[in-house]
Design a protein around this motif. Sequence first.
Motif, mmCIF file in Angstrom:
data_model
loop_
_atom_site.group_PDB
_atom_site.id
_atom_site.type_symbol
_atom_site.label_atom_id
_atom_site.label_comp_id
_atom_site.label_asym_id
_atom_site.label_seq_id
_atom_site.Cartn_x
_atom_site.Cartn_y
_atom_site.Cartn_z
ATOM 1 N N TRP A 53 -6.100 7.443 -5.167
ATOM 2 C CA TRP A 53 -6.805 8.436 -4.358
ATOM 3 C C TRP A 53 -8.141 8.829 -4.996
ATOM 4 O O TRP A 53 -9.128 9.066 -4.288
ATOM 5 C CB TRP A 53 -5.923 9.667 -4.140
ATOM 6 C CG TRP A 53 -4.836 9.370 -3.156
ATOM 7 C CD1 TRP A 53 -3.526 9.150 -3.417
ATOM 8 C CD2 TRP A 53 -5.009 9.199 -1.736
ATOM 9 N NE1 TRP A 53 -2.844 8.857 -2.256
ATOM 10 C CE2 TRP A 53 -3.729 8.885 -1.204
ATOM 11 C CE3 TRP A 53 -6.100 9.281 -0.875
ATOM 12 C CZ2 TRP A 53 -3.521 8.664 0.153
ATOM 13 C CZ3 TRP A 53 -5.889 9.049 0.483
ATOM 14 C CH2 TRP A 53 -4.610 8.746 0.977
ATOM 15 N N LEU A 96 -0.462 3.847 -2.677
ATOM 16 C CA LEU A 96 -0.952 5.159 -2.241
ATOM 17 C C LEU A 96 -0.159 6.324 -2.833
ATOM 18 O O LEU A 96 -0.508 7.486 -2.612
ATOM 19 C CB LEU A 96 -0.946 5.239 -0.717
ATOM 20 C CG LEU A 96 -2.018 4.383 -0.028
ATOM 21 C CD1 LEU A 96 -1.779 4.321 1.470
ATOM 22 C CD2 LEU A 96 -3.418 4.911 -0.333
ATOM 23 N N ASP A 109 0.811 -1.217 0.000
ATOM 24 C CA ASP A 109 0.000 0.000 0.000
ATOM 25 C C ASP A 109 0.842 1.263 0.000
ATOM 26 O O ASP A 109 0.398 2.314 -0.467
ATOM 27 C CB ASP A 109 -0.964 -0.011 1.191
ATOM 28 C CG ASP A 109 -2.225 -0.789 0.880
ATOM 29 O OD1 ASP A 109 -2.423 -1.140 -0.302
ATOM 30 O OD2 ASP A 109 -3.009 -1.046 1.806
#
Length: 263
Positions: A248, A242, A238
């Motif tokens: 997002w 991310l 992650d």
Amino acid sequence: MTSEDLETLAVADSGTRLAITLNRPAERNALTFGAWDDLDRVMSEVELRDDLRVVTLTGSGPAFCAGVDFGAIGAALEVERGSFPSFIRRWANIVDRFERVPQPSVAAINGPAIGAGLELALACDIRIASDRAIFAMPQLRMGIVPDVGGTSRLARATGEAFAKDVILTSRIVDAEEALRAGIVSRVVPHERLAAELEGVAAAIEDLPWPSAYFAGLAIDVGPRLDSRRAADIEAMADQVMLRQEEVWTRISRFMEGKGLRGI
């Protein structure tokens, strides 16, 4: 690579999905030296492709794969009896590629998956089956052991007791028992198999890359680690994901109620 370049496979390449069809229907898609060579060529290229998101595998005609074509193999084989059969190690490496490539692999088992055919299916990340599918590893009836990863993969999928039951007795397992045992994760009416495969492949294809690879890696190695190290793999994955703007955007849409219907 196109189907014209291959003797035993039909291949459709959309750019993000590679659909492989075992294409010797008259021989129930049994595997010859040529078939193994074709699979090797295709999967060697898959390993080098960053654009592909998913690989699918199915069979043409009424069978998924009847295993090794022992007639063709025996006629072509020039190995001294008693010597180590190095070609089997090569076949095992080819099967391993379905498990090893970063892209998830999905097997749509449209009919009998026998011997090496079942071993090949077991190397795929997701296995869905027609209600006409049957499964067996009858190699011991010939005095040989499943030799392209089938013993370990079947045991991992179903547990050791079930794997020994199937392998030592050479019995046939129908689709519903295969579902209960863990050989496959879904069984659908035969006429719905193509649509089911399309749905599974499309869902994976839509994922932001390389989240599917990271998830598969965590699932594969996590059970062999202590819980802390398993969680570390998830966290590292992650940390990479991310950093992507697309992730997002998807998080925002999910939080707005656009992620999963019915929740």
